[in-house]
Design a protein around this motif. Structure first.
Motif, PDB file in Angstrom:
ATOM      1  N   THR A 174       0.382  -2.932  -6.487  1.00 16.15           N
ATOM      2  CA  THR A 174      -0.137  -1.969  -5.523  1.00 16.15           C
ATOM      3  C   THR A 174      -1.519  -2.412  -5.052  1.00 16.15           C
ATOM      4  OG1 THR A 174       1.039  -0.256  -6.723  1.00 16.15           O
ATOM      5  CG2 THR A 174      -0.625   0.475  -5.205  1.00 16.15           C
ATOM      6  N   LYS A 175      -1.773  -2.277  -3.761  1.00 11.43           N
ATOM      7  CA  LYS A 175      -3.096  -2.610  -3.212  1.00 11.43           C
ATOM      8  C   LYS A 175      -4.103  -1.549  -3.640  1.00 11.43           C
ATOM      9  CE  LYS A 175      -1.337  -4.492   1.156  1.00 11.43           C
ATOM     10  NZ  LYS A 175      -1.168  -4.140   2.573  1.00 11.43           N
ATOM     11  N   PRO A 176      -5.302  -1.875  -3.966  1.00 11.90           N
ATOM     12  CA  PRO A 176      -5.783  -3.243  -4.141  1.00 11.90           C
ATOM     13  C   PRO A 176      -5.413  -3.743  -5.535  1.00 11.90           C
ATOM     14  CG  PRO A 176      -7.584  -1.662  -4.408  1.00 11.90           C
ATOM     15  CD  PRO A 176      -6.347  -0.865  -4.165  1.00 11.90           C
ATOM     16  N   ALA A 177      -4.786  -4.907  -5.591  1.00 11.14           N
ATOM     17  CA  ALA A 177      -4.368  -5.430  -6.896  1.00 11.14           C
ATOM     18  C   ALA A 177      -5.538  -6.135  -7.567  1.00 11.14           C
ATOM     19  CB  ALA A 177      -3.212  -6.400  -6.712  1.00 11.14           C
ATOM     20  N   SER A 234       5.274   1.800 -11.299  1.00 14.73           N
ATOM     21  CA  SER A 234       5.193   3.223 -11.577  1.00 14.73           C
ATOM     22  C   SER A 234       3.761   3.675 -11.766  1.00 14.73           C
ATOM     23  CB  SER A 234       6.012   3.543 -12.824  1.00 14.73           C
ATOM     24  OG  SER A 234       5.404   2.945 -13.937  1.00 14.73           O
ATOM     25  N   ARG A 235       2.846   2.712 -11.795  1.00 14.11           N
ATOM     26  CA  ARG A 235       1.470   3.140 -11.995  1.00 14.11           C
ATOM     27  C   ARG A 235       0.876   3.683 -10.704  1.00 14.11           C
ATOM     28  NH1 ARG A 235      -2.718  -0.805 -14.177  1.00 14.11           N
ATOM     29  NH2 ARG A 235      -0.916  -1.934 -14.867  1.00 14.11           N
ATOM     30  N   ASN A 236      -0.219   4.398 -10.783  1.00 13.21           N
ATOM     31  CA  ASN A 236      -0.897   5.058  -9.655  1.00 13.21           C
ATOM     32  C   ASN A 236      -0.121   6.245  -9.166  1.00 13.21           C
ATOM     33  OD1 ASN A 236      -3.183   3.578  -9.561  1.00 13.21           O
ATOM     34  ND2 ASN A 236      -2.211   1.970  -8.373  1.00 13.21           N
ATOM     35  N   GLU A 284      10.263   1.850  -4.557  1.00 15.77           N
ATOM     36  CA  GLU A 284      10.694   1.020  -5.679  1.00 15.77           C
ATOM     37  C   GLU A 284      12.223   0.857  -5.798  1.00 15.77           C
ATOM     38  OE1 GLU A 284       9.486   2.889  -9.393  1.00 15.77           O
ATOM     39  OE2 GLU A 284      11.645   2.855  -9.650  1.00 15.77           O
ATOM     40  N   GLY A 296       0.822  -1.203   0.000  1.00 16.14           N
ATOM     41  CA  GLY A 296       0.000   0.000   0.000  1.00 16.14           C
ATOM     42  C   GLY A 296       0.855   1.251   0.000  1.00 16.14           C
ATOM     43  N   ARG A 297       2.174   1.043   0.091  1.00 19.37           N
ATOM     44  CA  ARG A 297       3.090   2.186   0.112  1.00 19.37           C
ATOM     45  C   ARG A 297       3.190   2.831  -1.258  1.00 19.37           C
ATOM     46  NH1 ARG A 297       7.014   1.581   4.448  1.00 19.37           N
ATOM     47  NH2 ARG A 297       5.689   0.912   6.161  1.00 19.37           N
ATOM     48  N   ASP A 298       3.720   4.047  -1.271  1.00 19.45           N
ATOM     49  CA  ASP A 298       3.951   4.725  -2.538  1.00 19.45           C
ATOM     50  C   ASP A 298       4.999   3.936  -3.330  1.00 19.45           C
ATOM     51  OD1 ASP A 298       4.606   6.296  -4.629  1.00 19.45           O
ATOM     52  OD2 ASP A 298       5.079   8.081  -3.460  1.00 19.45           O
ATOM     53  N   PRO A 299       4.593   3.308  -4.429  1.00 24.31           N
ATOM     54  CA  PRO A 299       5.543   2.454  -5.155  1.00 24.31           C
ATOM     55  C   PRO A 299       6.794   3.223  -5.592  1.00 24.31           C
ATOM     56  CG  PRO A 299       3.483   2.695  -6.385  1.00 24.31           C
ATOM     57  CD  PRO A 299       3.264   3.319  -5.052  1.00 24.31           C
ATOM     58  N   ILE A 300       6.601   4.492  -5.943  1.00 22.78           N
ATOM     59  CA  ILE A 300       7.758   5.242  -6.431  1.00 22.78           C
ATOM     60  C   ILE A 300       8.766   5.490  -5.320  1.00 22.78           C
ATOM     61  CG2 ILE A 300       8.458   7.492  -7.333  1.00 22.78           C
ATOM     62  CD1 ILE A 300       6.737   6.999  -9.504  1.00 22.78           C
TER      63      ILE A 300
END
Lengths: 136, 379
Positions: A105-108, A134-136, A92, A85-89
């Motif tokens: 990323t949740k919810p997948a 990188s999405r969301n 990453e 649920g963390r900021d993927p960027i």
């Protein structure tokens, strides 16, 4: 065909139950861990074929779990799909160091999660793993 | 004011300067030093060596005159209060001086020591207040970004749990449904997806303003990038009965100099939009070509298109083009705003072509080729 065993590491009780139900329904054996210590000890004893790993965990975070796996001979080649649920960027670059098999990323989306898991079990890295990050 | 004040007097007439110095010493408590410069160049050089508490500035200097003098001092030293000391009684000039950032405008031949002292003291106090306000504002912005990131993170886990349990029922993993139940759950699922998009947007907003997004350019094969993104979206497109077609001649497409992750984010966003706005049975064409502007990627769909008057606005923050019955279709209206930020930060451009004769919309963006990036860097 043997049934694959998945270790699901998620600290939220409800989400852990829901995901476990989803994975079981898709034909996997599922073992559970709710914190980072259990993530390491259960992986050692259960020898899962794949780990689905949350990053925000009590008792250290998912990154320490990834570090412990990569330091452990019997676990260093176990594919890990990160579900966070963390900021993927923001996380990453840290996660990328460990060469995870998938990053969601949740919810997948269920289909996507299952596709990434299948691929990882076949020994492939999800080509969209980094796009996903990188999405969301 | 407890510490001694250091004032800079910029005045070319020795007699005026002496008079003003005498006034300041007489009328003001706490003056530590009064330095004097007689040219703009001298004043700017003095200011570059260290800060003063206030500047008393004559407008007519040997090397500068009028409002330009203020402009030069204020733009290079925005935090230091400036008091104009002028021989010219001109209300409109005074007003313009204040508009340019001067704190006050006093007349040399009419001012008393007390007036001058008051003007300087108040100017310094006002500048302190402005500085404090700016600091508080920036702290608040930081707090807002942290809040957005935290909230976005905290909302995701319960949303993921809701999503999982609703989907377990909706896809009949836990038992058969009657049609009406299935329809209800599909509405729930659609809204869960929408909520997830909005939460993602919250995160993006915090991220863009806090500068977390780093651009790490490298030689990037655009063809592979497009293929990866398209493969990610194929299932969603298939669900909506939309066909995605890729049209690229790989032999004449050079690598782009860009960050593959950020570029994928842009492509994902454009594809997501294209799928969202293209009706069942429609199609999406992705193409890449090269010209003197670099590698050009085109995403064309047969959806409802962009209204010509919104051509620029679609790239603005929070802008959403509303159509019939689609109030619940997207996130917060940040997708294209983020795309533009990411493309421009990589030295490219993004725009939407409006062709009233064709259906749908056609988004295009450019990325520098390696050769172009090298020329740019050398220039």
């Amino acid at each position: 065909m043997t049934t694959h065993k998945i270790l699901l590491v998620e600290d939220d009780d409800d989400l852990r139950r829901g995901l476990a139900r989803r994975l079981t329904a898709s034909g996997y054996d599922v073992v559970l861990a709710a914190d980072s210590l259990a993530a390491v000890s259960t992986a050692r004893t259960e020898r899962p074929d794949l780990v689905v790993l949350d990053i925000g965990l009590p008792g250290g975070n998912g990154l320490t779990v990834l570090q412990r796996y990569s330091d452990t001979a019997s676990l260093m080649f176990t594919p890990v799909v990160v579900l966070t649920g963390r900021d993927p960027i923001a996380i990453e670059p840290d996660v990328r160091k460990y060469g995870v098999a998938g990053f969601l990323t949740k919810p997948a989306d269920n289909d996507e999660l299952l596709r990434v898991i299948e691929r990882a079990l076949r020994g492939e890295r999800d080509p969209a793993a980094l796009n996903e990050a990188s999405r969301n | 004011m407890t510490t001694a004040l250091n004032l800079l007097l910029v005045e070319d007439s020795p007699s005026d300067a002496r008079l003003l110095e005498a006034y300041l010493e007489e009328g003001m408590l706490g003056v530590g030093s009064i330095e004097r410069e007689s040219t703009l160049e001298g004043a700017l050089a003095r200011l570059s060596r260290g800060r003063v508490d206030a500047i008393l500035l004559d407008l007519g200097l040997p090397d500068s005159s009028g409002l330009d003098t203020i402009r030069q001092v204020v733009t290079t030293n925005p935090e230091v209060p400036v008091i104009i000391v002028s021989g010219l009684s001109d209300e409109s000039l005074a007003e313009q001086a204040v508009a340019l950032g001067a704190q006050d405008y006093v007349l040399k031949n009419a001012v008393t020591p007390k007036d001058l002292a008051r003007a300087v003291t108040y100017a310094i106090r006002r500048a302190d207040v402005i500085e404090e306000t700016e600091r508080v504002k920036s702290d608040q912005l930081d707090a807002k970004d942290r809040f957005l990131s935290h909230v976005s993170h905290e909302l995701r886990t319960p949303l993921a749990a809701v999503h999982q349990f609703v989907s377990l029922v909706a896809d009949e993993t836990v038992g058969p449904l009657v049609d009406e139940q299935r329809e209800c759950l599909l509405v729930a699922m659609r809204n869960i997806r929408q909520l997830a998009l909005m939460i993602g947007d919250l995160l993006v907003m915090g991220r863009m303003s806090s500068g977390v997004v780093e651009i790490r350019p490298e030689p990037t094969g655009v063809l592979n990038l497009i293929a990866d993104c398209v493969s990610t979206f194929s299932p969603l497109a298939a669900d909506n009965d939309v066909n995605i077609h890729v049209d690229i001649d790989p032999t004449d497409l050079p690598d782009a100099w860009c960050d593959p992750l950020r570029t994928a984010e842009v492509l994902n966003n454009l594809l997501d939009n294209a799928i969202k706005f293209t009706p069942v049975g429609g199609s999406i064409a992705v193409a890449a070509t090269v010209d003197d502007k670099g590698v050009r990627v085109t995403v064309r769909d047969t959806g409802r298109g962009v209204h010509p008057e919104n051509r620029e606005r679609v790239f603005e923050q929070y802008f959403r083009e509303m159509g019939d019955g689609d109030s619940g279709r997207g996130g917060l209206g940040l997708g294209l705003f983020v795309c533009r930020e990411l493309i421009e930060r990589q030295g490219g451009q993004i725009w939407v072509d409006i062709d009233s004769s064709a259906r749908g919309s056609c988004f295009q963006f450019t990325l520098p080729t390696i050769a172009l990036a090298q020329t740019e860097a050398a220039a």
